[in-house]
Scaffold this motif. Structure first.
Motif, PDB file in Angstrom:
ATOM      1  N   ALA A  62     -13.940  26.469  90.937  1.00  0.00           N
ATOM      2  CA  ALA A  62     -14.720  25.954  89.595  1.00  0.00           C
ATOM      3  C   ALA A  62     -14.145  26.789  88.104  1.00  0.00           C
ATOM      4  CB  ALA A  62     -16.074  26.231  90.013  1.00  0.00           C
ATOM      5  N   LEU A  63     -14.067  27.966  88.446  1.00  0.00           N
ATOM      6  CA  LEU A  63     -13.492  28.688  87.488  1.00  0.00           C
ATOM      7  C   LEU A  63     -12.070  28.351  86.724  1.00  0.00           C
ATOM      8  CD1 LEU A  63     -14.524  32.411  88.410  1.00  0.00           C
ATOM      9  CD2 LEU A  63     -15.675  31.111  86.493  1.00  0.00           C
ATOM     10  N   ILE A  64     -11.117  27.771  87.551  1.00  0.00           N
ATOM     11  CA  ILE A  64      -9.914  27.764  87.277  1.00  0.00           C
ATOM     12  C   ILE A  64      -9.851  26.069  86.868  1.00  0.00           C
ATOM     13  CG2 ILE A  64      -7.516  27.216  88.061  1.00  0.00           C
ATOM     14  CD1 ILE A  64      -8.086  29.621  90.057  1.00  0.00           C
ATOM     15  N   PHE A  65     -10.605  25.189  87.728  1.00  0.00           N
ATOM     16  CA  PHE A  65     -10.686  23.882  87.253  1.00  0.00           C
ATOM     17  C   PHE A  65     -12.113  23.292  86.927  1.00  0.00           C
ATOM     18  CE2 PHE A  65      -7.274  24.829  90.182  1.00  0.00           C
ATOM     19  CZ  PHE A  65      -6.118  24.464  89.577  1.00  0.00           C
ATOM     20  N   PRO A  66     -12.547  23.740  86.103  1.00  0.00           N
ATOM     21  CA  PRO A  66     -14.069  23.421  85.814  1.00  0.00           C
ATOM     22  C   PRO A  66     -14.378  21.830  85.634  1.00  0.00           C
ATOM     23  CG  PRO A  66     -13.175  24.237  83.875  1.00  0.00           C
ATOM     24  CD  PRO A  66     -12.247  24.493  84.760  1.00  0.00           C
ATOM     25  N   ASP A  67     -13.542  21.112  85.020  1.00  0.00           N
ATOM     26  CA  ASP A  67     -13.593  19.739  84.991  1.00  0.00           C
ATOM     27  C   ASP A  67     -13.693  18.979  86.496  1.00  0.00           C
ATOM     28  OD1 ASP A  67     -13.785  20.108  82.437  1.00  0.00           O
ATOM     29  OD2 ASP A  67     -11.633  19.609  81.850  1.00  0.00           O
ATOM     30  N   LEU A  68     -13.381  19.702  87.359  1.00  0.00           N
ATOM     31  CA  LEU A  68     -13.252  18.924  88.776  1.00  0.00           C
ATOM     32  C   LEU A  68     -14.400  19.165  89.653  1.00  0.00           C
ATOM     33  CD1 LEU A  68      -9.657  19.520  90.075  1.00  0.00           C
ATOM     34  CD2 LEU A  68     -10.616  17.593  88.934  1.00  0.00           C
ATOM     35  N   VAL A  69     -15.201  20.202  89.059  1.00  0.00           N
ATOM     36  CA  VAL A  69     -16.628  20.683  89.710  1.00  0.00           C
ATOM     37  C   VAL A  69     -17.907  19.947  88.744  1.00  0.00           C
ATOM     38  CG1 VAL A  69     -17.892  22.457  90.988  1.00  0.00           C
ATOM     39  CG2 VAL A  69     -15.235  22.497  90.678  1.00  0.00           C
ATOM     40  N   GLU A  70     -18.682  19.561  89.735  1.00  0.00           N
ATOM     41  CA  GLU A  70     -19.790  18.975  89.212  1.00  0.00           C
ATOM     42  C   GLU A  70     -21.246  19.716  89.638  1.00  0.00           C
ATOM     43  OE1 GLU A  70     -21.824  16.449  86.716  1.00  0.00           O
ATOM     44  OE2 GLU A  70     -19.788  16.198  87.211  1.00  0.00           O
ATOM     45  N   GLY A  71     -20.982  20.576  90.810  1.00  0.00           N
ATOM     46  CA  GLY A  71     -22.061  21.427  91.210  1.00  0.00           C
ATOM     47  C   GLY A  71     -21.665  22.302  92.245  1.00  0.00           C
ATOM     48  N   LEU A  72     -22.398  23.426  92.286  1.00  0.00           N
ATOM     49  CA  LEU A  72     -22.060  24.295  93.343  1.00  0.00           C
ATOM     50  C   LEU A  72     -23.283  24.768  94.337  1.00  0.00           C
ATOM     51  CD1 LEU A  72     -19.226  26.567  92.040  1.00  0.00           C
ATOM     52  CD2 LEU A  72     -19.037  24.621  93.620  1.00  0.00           C
ATOM     53  N   VAL A  73     -23.318  24.675  95.528  1.00  0.00           N
ATOM     54  CA  VAL A  73     -24.245  25.415  96.429  1.00  0.00           C
ATOM     55  C   VAL A  73     -23.315  26.525  96.862  1.00  0.00           C
ATOM     56  CG1 VAL A  73     -25.698  25.203  98.427  1.00  0.00           C
ATOM     57  CG2 VAL A  73     -25.367  23.403  96.811  1.00  0.00           C
ATOM     58  N   LEU A  74     -23.769  27.624  96.650  1.00  0.00           N
ATOM     59  CA  LEU A  74     -22.785  28.924  97.090  1.00  0.00           C
ATOM     60  C   LEU A  74     -23.801  29.887  98.177  1.00  0.00           C
ATOM     61  CD1 LEU A  74     -21.250  30.021  93.812  1.00  0.00           C
ATOM     62  CD2 LEU A  74     -20.171  28.396  95.651  1.00  0.00           C
ATOM     63  N   ILE A  75     -23.525  29.704  99.307  1.00  0.00           N
ATOM     64  CA  ILE A  75     -24.410  30.535 100.410  1.00  0.00           C
ATOM     65  C   ILE A  75     -23.325  32.035 100.593  1.00  0.00           C
ATOM     66  CG2 ILE A  75     -25.205  30.392 102.672  1.00  0.00           C
ATOM     67  CD1 ILE A  75     -24.990  27.182 102.415  1.00  0.00           C
ATOM     68  N   ASN A  76     -23.928  32.660 100.651  1.00  0.00           N
ATOM     69  CA  ASN A  76     -23.741  34.108 101.004  1.00  0.00           C
ATOM     70  C   ASN A  76     -22.532  34.520 100.301  1.00  0.00           C
ATOM     71  OD1 ASN A  76     -25.630  34.244 102.787  1.00  0.00           O
ATOM     72  ND2 ASN A  76     -24.508  33.726 104.825  1.00  0.00           N
ATOM     73  N   ILE A  77     -22.629  34.360  98.788  1.00  0.00           N
ATOM     74  CA  ILE A  77     -21.359  34.555  98.258  1.00  0.00           C
ATOM     75  C   ILE A  77     -21.270  36.155  97.816  1.00  0.00           C
ATOM     76  CG2 ILE A  77     -22.560  33.931  96.161  1.00  0.00           C
ATOM     77  CD1 ILE A  77     -19.397  33.013  95.049  1.00  0.00           C
ATOM     78  N   ASP A  78     -20.069  36.685  97.661  1.00  0.00           N
ATOM     79  CA  ASP A  78     -19.925  38.309  97.280  1.00  0.00           C
ATOM     80  C   ASP A  78     -19.123  38.309  96.313  1.00  0.00           C
ATOM     81  OD1 ASP A  78     -19.643  40.788  96.811  1.00  0.00           O
ATOM     82  OD2 ASP A  78     -19.427  41.496  98.785  1.00  0.00           O
ATOM     83  N   PRO A  79     -19.280  38.308  95.001  1.00  0.00           N
ATOM     84  CA  PRO A  79     -18.341  38.095  93.738  1.00  0.00           C
ATOM     85  C   PRO A  79     -17.493  39.376  93.528  1.00  0.00           C
ATOM     86  CG  PRO A  79     -20.458  38.836  92.936  1.00  0.00           C
ATOM     87  CD  PRO A  79     -20.694  38.785  94.489  1.00  0.00           C
ATOM     88  N   ASN A  80     -17.871  40.449  94.511  1.00  0.00           N
ATOM     89  CA  ASN A  80     -17.150  41.840  94.312  1.00  0.00           C
ATOM     90  C   ASN A  80     -15.997  41.740  95.189  1.00  0.00           C
ATOM     91  OD1 ASN A  80     -19.047  42.496  92.168  1.00  0.00           O
ATOM     92  ND2 ASN A  80     -20.304  42.797  93.956  1.00  0.00           N
ATOM     93  N   GLY A  81     -14.701  42.449  94.581  1.00  0.00           N
ATOM     94  CA  GLY A  81     -13.777  42.928  95.445  1.00  0.00           C
ATOM     95  C   GLY A  81     -14.143  44.089  96.270  1.00  0.00           C
ATOM     96  N   LYS A  82     -13.245  44.373  97.249  1.00  0.00           N
ATOM     97  CA  LYS A  82     -13.592  45.613  98.015  1.00  0.00           C
ATOM     98  C   LYS A  82     -12.822  47.035  97.366  1.00  0.00           C
ATOM     99  CE  LYS A  82     -14.976  43.955 102.279  1.00  0.00           C
ATOM    100  NZ  LYS A  82     -16.366  44.483 102.700  1.00  0.00           N
ATOM    101  N   GLY A  83     -13.957  47.831  97.359  1.00  0.00           N
ATOM    102  CA  GLY A  83     -13.528  49.149  96.668  1.00  0.00           C
ATOM    103  C   GLY A  83     -12.754  49.947  98.013  1.00  0.00           C
TER     104      GLY A  83
END
Length: 404
Positions: free
Chosen positions: A176-197
């Motif tokens: 959705a960040l790269i192709f925003p015009d292709l995504v109308e909505g998102l249901v994000l379950i258990n998402i972790d937006p962070n990379g591993k330290g």
């Protein structure tokens, strides 16, 4: 460090952002073939019900993308002005293990029969997948997201509503960040937006030396209480992960997920030129789930006027499996907020006529919008961030903890 066992009181109510949408043209799907299990039939007949459900309406496709073949299954054809529902599963699973229980739930079927449904399997994770050759370079998380436009183009979708879990939620958010015009909505379950330290990386490395791959993945999927009590569900998934998913392919996916970068999103106004998800988003997590901390942080980085945060009680690490009814109800309201209204059969009604199931596009959403659904220029309408009930009160914060 997240403290397990911490119990959080839930607030009630569900407030969702409204959004109108543009229409979809009538489409045809090429190269369809029945979804056959082939040599995996005997294996699946002995597995649990979340794998057993077979629908002859599903069609199977292997789609060429810039980063290799992608296995998808699809059901239905476009109906009116509706996008496709596209799913992406978590690491350790495939579309069957991750979504069968949810999509086979009766009320969810009442909703999805009005949409095209497209399940995407990450490379090599589908049932019966061949093992990748030695030296195969598994796509990065960014490349996995970049494979999805090929799916959209193959079927002629104009845009999609994505439902992702864990690693799949990360992939869909990146998409959705790269192709925003292709995504109308998102249901994000258990998402972790962070990379591993480095600490996380070392802990994962140590775990891989002392635990089997299925047990390592289980600690990602289930909360500690579930693992300690070794529930029937945990035992079932331990068996399925070990026997249904190709272990070498799974190891590659697991390694790549644990090498992911930060999702690189920020709430608008917090930093100059902040990037965030432009579409309506519903974040979902079970209380005390392994992903709870990550979902809370993701929530803090999204636009509060287009985001709903749903923390589900008594759902464990896989809310779409343990609480499909609650999640279905939340998804129904999410669709209503995007400009759809669902009239579903109510099994609690006794006697009298029950309205037939239907899904009707609202001519105008309940909140003000910049353009109506009947916009003559055909462009996708953008939702206003003020609701009619909030005039004079400023913006309404749609980001809130709820239980359904």
């Amino acid at each position: 460090m997240k403290v397990l066992g911490h119990k959080i009181e839930l607030l009630t109510g569900l407030l969702l952002h409204d959004l109108t949408m543009a229409g979809l043209q009538e489409l045809r799907f090429p190269e369809e073939k029945p979804l056959l299990r082939g040599q995996d039939a005997a294996e699946l007949e002995n597995s649990d019900t979340f794998l057993l459900a077979v629908d002859t309406d599903w069609k199977e496709h292997d789609i060429e993308t810039p980063y290799g073949l992608l296995h998808v299954v699809i059901r239905g054809s476009p109906k009116g002005n509706r996008p496709a529902i596209l799913t992406y599963h978590d690491v350790g699973l495939n579309h069957k293990l991750c979504f069968n229980t949810f999509f086979n739930f009766e009320d969810m079927q009442e909703i999805t029969k009005h949409f095209v449904v497209c399940h995407v399997d990450a490379p090599g994770q589908q049932v019966g997948a061949s093992q990748f050759p030695q030296g195969y370079q598994f796509p990065s998380m960014e490349q996995l997201a970049a494979m999805l436009p090929s799916v959209v183009q193959h079927f002629g979708f104009k845009y999609v509503i994505g439902i992702g879990v864990g690693a799949g939620a990360y992939v869909l958010a990146k998409f959705a960040l790269i192709f925003p015009d292709l995504v109308e909505g998102l249901v994000l379950i258990n998402i972790d937006p962070n990379g591993k330290g480095w600490i996380d990386w070392a802990a994962t490395k140590l775990s891989s030396l002392t635990s089997t791959l299925p047990d390592t993945v289980l600690s990602h999927l289930f909360r500690q209480e579930e693992l300690v009590s070794n529930t029937e569900l945990v035992q079932s998934y331990r068996q399925q992960i070990a026997n249904v998913v190709n272990q070498a392919n799974l190891q590659l996916f697991w390694n790549m997920y644990n090498s992911r970068r930060d999702l690189d999103i920020n709430r608008p106004g917090t930093v100059p030129n902040a990037k965030t998800l432009r579409c309506p988003v519903m974040l979902v997590v079970g209380d005390n789930a392994p992903a709870e901390e990550g979902v809370v942080e993701c929530n803090s980085k999204l636009d509060p006027t287009t985001t709903t945060f749903l923390k589900m009680a008594d759902s464990g690490g896989l809310p779409q499996v343990t609480q499909p009814g609650k999640l279905t109800e939340a998804f129904k309201y999410f669709l209503q907020g995007m400009g759809y209204i669902a009239y579903l059969k109510d099994r609690r009604l006794s006697g009298g006529a029950v309205p037939s199931a239907s899904m009707t596009r609202l001519a105008r959403s309940r909140t003000s919008s910049l353009t109506s659904a009947s916009s003559v220029d055909g462009s996708r309408p953008q939702a206003c961030t003020h609701s009619e009930s909030s005039e004079g009160l400023g913006q309404v914060n749609h980001t809130m903890e709820v239980s359904c």
